[in-house]
Write a protein that holds these residues in place. Structure first.
Motif, short mmCIF file in Angstrom:
data_model
loop_
_atom_site.label_atom_id
_atom_site.label_comp_id
_atom_site.label_asym_id
_atom_site.label_seq_id
_atom_site.Cartn_x
_atom_site.Cartn_y
_atom_site.Cartn_z
N UNK A 71 -2.75 0.98 11.29
CA UNK A 71 -2.37 1.97 12.31
C UNK A 71 -0.85 2.13 12.35
N UNK A 72 -0.14 1.04 12.26
CA UNK A 72 1.33 1.11 12.25
C UNK A 72 1.81 1.92 11.05
N UNK A 95 -0.65 2.60 0.97
CA UNK A 95 -0.87 1.24 1.48
C UNK A 95 -2.07 1.19 2.41
N UNK A 96 -2.19 2.19 3.28
CA UNK A 96 -3.35 2.24 4.19
C UNK A 96 -4.63 2.38 3.38
N UNK A 97 -4.63 3.29 2.41
CA UNK A 97 -5.83 3.56 1.61
C UNK A 97 -6.25 2.35 0.78
N UNK A 106 -9.57 4.79 8.83
CA UNK A 106 -8.15 4.93 8.49
C UNK A 106 -7.97 5.11 6.98
N UNK A 107 -8.76 4.40 6.20
CA UNK A 107 -8.69 4.54 4.74
C UNK A 107 -9.02 5.98 4.35
N UNK A 112 -7.28 11.43 2.62
CA UNK A 112 -7.33 12.87 2.85
C UNK A 112 -5.93 13.43 3.06
N UNK A 113 -5.16 12.79 3.90
CA UNK A 113 -3.80 13.27 4.17
C UNK A 113 -2.93 13.18 2.92
N UNK A 114 -3.09 12.11 2.17
CA UNK A 114 -2.30 11.94 0.95
C UNK A 114 -2.58 13.06 -0.05
N UNK A 115 -3.83 13.46 -0.16
CA UNK A 115 -4.21 14.53 -1.09
C UNK A 115 -3.64 15.88 -0.64
N UNK A 116 -3.49 16.05 0.66
CA UNK A 116 -3.01 17.32 1.21
C UNK A 116 -1.53 17.27 1.59
#
Length: 129
Positions: A71-72, A95-97, A106-107, A112-116
Motif C-alpha cells: 500500500x505504501x 515492486x508491488x506486482x 494490489x498486485x 493494470x496501472x503499469x500497463x497503462x
C-alpha cells in the motif's frame, strides 16, 4: 483451601488472557476486512491506516506487514504519476506486482496501472497542468 484459591486464581487469569487474545483477534480481523475493502476501492490512505491497526493487534503478522508495504508503494506510485515521474512510478508498481504473499488485489491494480502508465500520465498532465 489454599489449593482451591490457587486454582481459582489460575483459572481467572487464564480466562482474562483468553478474553484479551480474543479481542485482539477480532480487532485484527476487522482491520484486515476494512483494509481489503478500501484497497478494492483504491483508497490506499485508509487501507494503510487499517493495516497499521491490524499490526497493532498482531504485530508479527506477515500478511499485514506485506500488504502495508504494498500500500505504501502504491501511494508513492500515485504521487509519482501525479508528478509525471514515469520511471519512478513504474519501478514502484513493479515492486508491488512482484510481491509474494501480499494483497492479490494490489498486485492486479499495480499490473493494470503499469500497463497503462504512459496514457495515465499523459492524461493527468493534459488535465491538470
Amino acid at each position: 483451601m489454599k489449593r482451591l484459591v490457587s486454582v481459582l486464581l489460575i483459572l481467572g487469569s487464564s480466562l482474562l488472557l483468553a478474553s484479551c487474545s480474543s479481542q485482539a483477534n477480532s480487532d485484527y480481523q476487522n482491520a484486515m476486512t476494512q483494509a481489503k475493502s478500501t484497497v478494492d476501492k483504491g483508497n490506499y490512505s485508509t487501507a494503510q491506516a487499517q493495516y497499521n491497526k491490524a499490526l497493532t493487534a498482531k504485530k508479527s503478522d506477515q500478511t499485514a506487514q506485506t500488504s502495508l508495504k504494498q500500500v505504501k508503494l502504491m501511494r508513492t506510485a500515485d504521487t509519482d504519476v501525479q508528478q509525471a515521474k514515469k520511471s519512478a512510478a513504474k519501478e514502484k508498481l513493479q515492486q508491488v506486482a512482484a510481491t509474494e504473499h501480499g494483497n492479490s488485489t494490489l498486485v492486479k491494480q499495480a499490473k493494470t496501472l503499469r500497463a497503462k502508465l504512459p496514457t495515465v500520465i499523459r492524461l493527468f498532465v493534459n488535465c491538470c497542468w
